[in-house]
Scaffold this motif. Structure first.
Motif, short mmCIF file in Angstrom:
data_model
loop_
_atom_site.label_atom_id
_atom_site.label_comp_id
_atom_site.label_asym_id
_atom_site.label_seq_id
_atom_site.Cartn_x
_atom_site.Cartn_y
_atom_site.Cartn_z
N MET A 165 0.85 -1.17 0.00
CA MET A 165 0.00 0.00 0.00
C MET A 165 0.89 1.23 0.00
O MET A 165 1.85 1.32 0.74
CB MET A 165 -0.89 -0.01 1.25
N ALA A 166 0.58 2.18 -0.83
CA ALA A 166 1.37 3.40 -0.94
C ALA A 166 0.96 4.40 0.14
O ALA A 166 -0.15 4.37 0.65
CB ALA A 166 1.17 4.02 -2.32
N PHE A 167 1.88 5.29 0.47
CA PHE A 167 1.57 6.40 1.36
C PHE A 167 0.92 7.51 0.55
O PHE A 167 1.34 7.81 -0.55
CB PHE A 167 2.84 6.92 2.04
N GLN A 168 -0.08 8.14 1.12
CA GLN A 168 -0.79 9.22 0.46
C GLN A 168 -0.23 10.57 0.92
O GLN A 168 0.23 10.69 2.06
CB GLN A 168 -2.28 9.14 0.77
N PRO A 169 -0.27 11.59 0.08
CA PRO A 169 0.19 12.92 0.49
C PRO A 169 -0.56 13.39 1.74
O PRO A 169 -1.77 13.25 1.82
CB PRO A 169 -0.15 13.81 -0.71
N GLY A 170 0.19 13.88 2.71
CA GLY A 170 -0.39 14.38 3.95
C GLY A 170 -0.78 13.30 4.94
O GLY A 170 -1.23 13.60 6.04
N GLN A 171 -0.60 12.05 4.58
CA GLN A 171 -0.97 10.94 5.47
C GLN A 171 0.03 10.83 6.61
O GLN A 171 1.23 11.03 6.43
CB GLN A 171 -0.99 9.63 4.67
N ARG A 172 -0.46 10.50 7.78
CA ARG A 172 0.40 10.28 8.93
C ARG A 172 1.09 8.92 8.79
O ARG A 172 0.43 7.90 8.55
CB ARG A 172 -0.42 10.34 10.21
N ILE A 173 2.39 8.93 8.92
CA ILE A 173 3.16 7.70 8.78
C ILE A 173 3.55 7.20 10.16
O ILE A 173 4.12 7.94 10.96
CB ILE A 173 4.42 7.94 7.92
N THR A 174 3.23 5.94 10.45
CA THR A 174 3.55 5.37 11.75
C THR A 174 4.81 4.51 11.67
O THR A 174 5.18 4.01 10.60
CB THR A 174 2.38 4.50 12.26
N ALA A 175 5.44 4.36 12.82
CA ALA A 175 6.65 3.53 12.89
C ALA A 175 6.34 2.09 12.50
O ALA A 175 7.15 1.44 11.82
CB ALA A 175 7.25 3.59 14.29
N SER A 176 5.20 1.57 12.88
CA SER A 176 4.88 0.18 12.56
C SER A 176 4.77 -0.04 11.05
O SER A 176 5.19 -1.06 10.52
CB SER A 176 3.60 -0.27 13.27
N ARG A 177 4.21 0.94 10.34
CA ARG A 177 4.13 0.83 8.88
C ARG A 177 5.51 0.91 8.24
O ARG A 177 5.83 0.18 7.31
CB ARG A 177 3.22 1.90 8.29
N LEU A 178 6.35 1.81 8.75
CA LEU A 178 7.71 1.92 8.21
C LEU A 178 8.52 0.66 8.50
O LEU A 178 9.28 0.20 7.65
CB LEU A 178 8.41 3.14 8.80
N ASN A 179 8.36 0.09 9.68
CA ASN A 179 9.09 -1.13 10.04
C ASN A 179 8.76 -2.28 9.09
O ASN A 179 9.62 -3.09 8.76
CB ASN A 179 8.80 -1.54 11.48
N ARG A 180 7.52 -2.37 8.64
CA ARG A 180 7.12 -3.45 7.74
C ARG A 180 7.75 -3.31 6.37
O ARG A 180 7.81 -4.27 5.60
CB ARG A 180 5.60 -3.51 7.63
N LEU A 181 8.22 -2.12 6.02
CA LEU A 181 8.86 -1.92 4.72
C LEU A 181 10.29 -2.47 4.66
O LEU A 181 10.84 -2.63 3.58
CB LEU A 181 8.90 -0.43 4.38
N GLN A 182 10.87 -2.73 5.81
CA GLN A 182 12.25 -3.22 5.84
C GLN A 182 12.29 -4.71 5.52
O GLN A 182 11.51 -5.48 6.09
CB GLN A 182 12.85 -3.03 7.24
N PRO A 183 13.19 -5.13 4.66
CA PRO A 183 13.37 -6.57 4.44
C PRO A 183 13.87 -7.21 5.74
O PRO A 183 14.76 -6.68 6.39
CB PRO A 183 14.43 -6.65 3.35
N ARG A 184 13.27 -8.33 6.12
CA ARG A 184 13.68 -9.03 7.34
C ARG A 184 14.25 -10.40 6.96
O ARG A 184 13.52 -11.25 6.46
CB ARG A 184 12.51 -9.20 8.30
N PRO A 185 15.55 -10.60 7.19
CA PRO A 185 16.15 -11.91 6.89
C PRO A 185 16.03 -12.88 8.06
O PRO A 185 16.10 -12.48 9.23
CB PRO A 185 17.61 -11.55 6.61
N PHE A 186 15.84 -14.14 7.74
CA PHE A 186 15.79 -15.23 8.72
C PHE A 186 16.66 -16.36 8.17
O PHE A 186 16.62 -16.64 6.98
CB PHE A 186 14.36 -15.74 8.90
N ARG A 187 17.40 -17.03 9.05
CA ARG A 187 18.27 -18.12 8.60
C ARG A 187 18.26 -19.25 9.62
O ARG A 187 18.22 -19.00 10.82
CB ARG A 187 19.70 -17.62 8.41
N THR A 188 18.32 -20.46 9.12
CA THR A 188 18.43 -21.63 9.99
C THR A 188 19.32 -22.67 9.33
O THR A 188 19.47 -22.69 8.11
CB THR A 188 17.04 -22.22 10.30
N VAL A 189 19.90 -23.51 10.16
CA VAL A 189 20.78 -24.59 9.70
C VAL A 189 20.34 -25.87 10.38
O VAL A 189 19.92 -25.86 11.55
CB VAL A 189 22.25 -24.28 10.05
N ALA A 190 20.42 -26.98 9.66
CA ALA A 190 20.04 -28.28 10.23
C ALA A 190 20.80 -28.56 11.52
O ALA A 190 21.97 -28.20 11.65
CB ALA A 190 20.29 -29.39 9.21
#
Length: 143
Positions: free
Chosen positions: A1-26
């Motif tokens: 979802m795009a941000f709209q002009p003048g829209q309030r941006i929350t930290a939770s929405r910005l955090n979701r935009l970050q790629p989150r890596p996860f790794r596991t090994v047998a």
């Protein structure tokens, strides 16, 4: 979802935009014969905050022969119990053969919440998936 002009941006929405890596090994070897069995420890439990989070995954399967075998060994990704159609495939014949084979994946995690991504293997007799089998997943959620 795009941000709209003048829209309030929350930290939770910005955090979701970050790629989150996860790794596991047998954590243990899986010895054949087995069909679509979980590789011990090669599982990730991921929680998404929004529906339709996108993921990319790289699976590396370390396959070793413990004796002569002409059968193919394979590993693939399971997402919430659904098996991917693409396999990382290893084929060899000599008892001393060993190799690390890879496969890549991408998809969408439809619902928000908990998801399990794991490596499952199909192995013939005299084949095993070793401790160096690993899974790397990157999740990106839209804001």
């Amino acid at each position: 979802m795009a941000f709209q002009p003048g829209q309030r941006i929350t930290a939770s929405r910005l955090n979701r935009l970050q790629p989150r890596p996860f790794r596991t090994v047998a954590t243990a070897t899986l010895t054949g014969p087995q069909t679509n069995v979980d590789v011990p420890g090669a599982a990730l439990n991921i929680v998404t905050a929004a529906a339709n989070a996108r993921y990319t995954a790289v699976l590396i399967a370390d396959i070793d022969l413990t004796g002569a075998s002409t059968a193919l060994a394979s590993a693939r990704l399971s997402v919430d119990g659904a098996l991917a159609s693409e396999h990382a495939v290893f084929g060899a014949e000599v008892a001393t053969d060993r190799g690390s084979v890879a496969q890549t994946y991408e998809g969408v995690l439809g619902a928000a919440g908990a998801h399990t991504l794991k490596v499952v293997a199909t192995l013939a007799a005299n084949q095993m998936a070793n401790l160096y089998t690993s899974l790397l997943v990157t999740v990106l959620e839209d804001a």
